[in-house]
Write a protein that holds these residues in place. Structure first.
Motif: not given
Length: 431
Positions: A246-252, A285-290, A344-349
């Motif tokens: 609930a914290a990291v997915m909604p913003p992006f 560009g941030v998909l590699w982080i996950s 980055a937050g959304s792909v780390i979720a």
């Protein structure tokens, strides 16, 4: 020795405790089974997001305006959110193979109905069927990860699942647009309905619920619906996963679903081409982080606690900058940094939220927990997206419109911190 010469009675030995269940072996077959499952998820994301490429054709075909047309994706997303817990219960009861089969049948039927729909009513029914099938897929791919891979691999496989879903979302526009121009409305959508049926055949041929024979049904018997929900909510891990998602997915996601393009063009002053390119480049560009994070967390689960709280604090601070910047929206470089942090937050979720949810429950009963975690993120996204629209409709600017998403990120982050830090870690962050 007793006086009567009888042997003394010997108390029966206590039964030896049952050994802990062996972890799944993983290996090539596990990757093959998961690969077919995640291909279903790729296809579900394709169907979920491909409507954007057909919006103008749909408006002409069904003779409706933008407001009515917007019901198609909104109803599909609403069906997805509402069904997360029921489909989690279904996943725990019948297993991933049967669930994915039912989901693919629903999606193929929905796409075929959408292809042949004579009016908007049938088109809406088709999108609802697609939403039914879509609701089943992600949870069951996550369950395949829990049932086929050792616990230390779960975060990595969850992260890779999210990455493949993101690729499915990004890949949806071009192929459907090409097919629409080359084959027309009916031919294009019937083609993708047929591809969905081919995927159904692969699931039937390849996917099995678990390696080896099914476990003893008495070890983890299926629970009644409310009992299963209560069990998931009582476990510490699913509550952590819900707060984190609930914290990291909604913003992006809010920006990607609806408000990112207007925000960049009308609010910040980007050109149309630059706004579209920026959202696409940042998202991809941030998909590699996950996957890198998932592999690291699998080896060192103790890092989840500081990593999760640090990420949420950074995300909340970034959005506070947006809504509190004096004199209006911040300059473009600051906005780009906020977009990158949010993406980055959304792909780390998936790497963290669903790994948290795996704690404290047997693998056979992770469906409901994953459904609750998924629902928390999507439901919060729907609420803040609609709230932003209400604020903008009332004449507020983007700073005021983004107050709800900033507030939910901060509040969910505070709850996550309380849940994470109020009790000591147990065996590597409650694994």
């Amino acid at each position: 020795m007793p006086a009567n010469g009888e042997e003394p009675a010997v108390a029966p030995a206590a039964p030896a405790p049952a050994p802990p269940p062996a972890e799944p072996p993983g290996g090539a077959r596990a990757w093959w089974v998961w690969g077919i499952g995640v291909a279903v998820y790729f296809l579900a994301m394709f169907h979920r997001n491909g409507l954007g490429a057909a919006a103008l054709e749909a408006q002409d075909r069904f003779d409706v305006g933008p407001a009515v047309l917007s019901l198609l994706p909104m109803l599909q997303l609403l069906v997805y959110v509402v069904l997360q817990v029921p489909t989690g219960l279904l996943a725990d009861r019948v297993g991933p193979r049967a669930s994915l089969t039912m989901g693919l049948v629903a999606m193929a039927s929905g796409v075929a109905l959408f292809a042949l729909a004579p009016g908007i009513e049938a088109a809406i029914a088709g999108r609802v069927l697609i939403g039914l099938g879509d609701a089943v897929t992600f949870l069951n791919v996550i369950r395949l990860a829990a049932l086929w891979f050792p616990r230390s691999r779960y975060a990595l496989v969850s992260a890779l699942t999210g990455v493949v879903g993101g690729l499915g979302q990004a890949a949806s526009v071009a192929p459907l647009s090409f097919a629409l121009h080359g084959m027309g409305w009916t031919g294009a959508f019937l083609l993708f309905s047929g591809i969905t049926l081919l995927m159904l055949l692969l699931v039937l041929l390849v996917v099995r619920d678990r390696p080896g024979p099914a476990p003893d049904s008495g070890a983890h018997p299926p629970l009644r619906a409310w009992t299963a929900v209560r069990e998931a909510l009582a476990a510490h891990g699913p509550r952590l996963g819900m707060a984190h998602h609930a914290a990291v997915m909604p913003p992006f996601t809010t920006l990607g679903v609806l408000w990112g393009y207007p925000f960049l063009v009308e609010g910040v002053g980007f050109s149309s081409a630059a706004a579209g390119a920026l959202l696409s480049v940042v998202g991809a560009g941030v998909l590699w982080i996950s996957p890198l994070l998932g592999a690291f967390v699998g080896r060192r689960p103790g890092v989840r606690r500081p990593l999760a709280t640090g990420l949420v604090a950074l995300l909340a601070a970034a959005w506070l900058v947006v809504v509190c910047w004096p004199g209006g929206l911040p300059p473009a470089p600051v906005v780009v940094v906020v977009l990158v942090v949010s993406a980055a937050g959304s792909v780390i979720a998936p790497a963290l939220s669903f790994d948290f949810a795996r704690d404290g429950l047997p693998a056979e009963r992770t469906g409901v927990a994953s459904g609750l975690v998924n629902m928390s993120g999507f439901l919060t996204t729907v609420v803040v997206t609609v709230a932003a629209g209400v604020v903008l409709e009332a004449g507020g600017g983007f700073q005021a419109a983004f107050v709800p998403v900033t507030a939910t990120t901060a509040l969910a982050g505070a709850l996550l911190a309380v849940l994470l830090w109020r009790r000591p870690r147990r065996g590597g962050a409650a694994r």
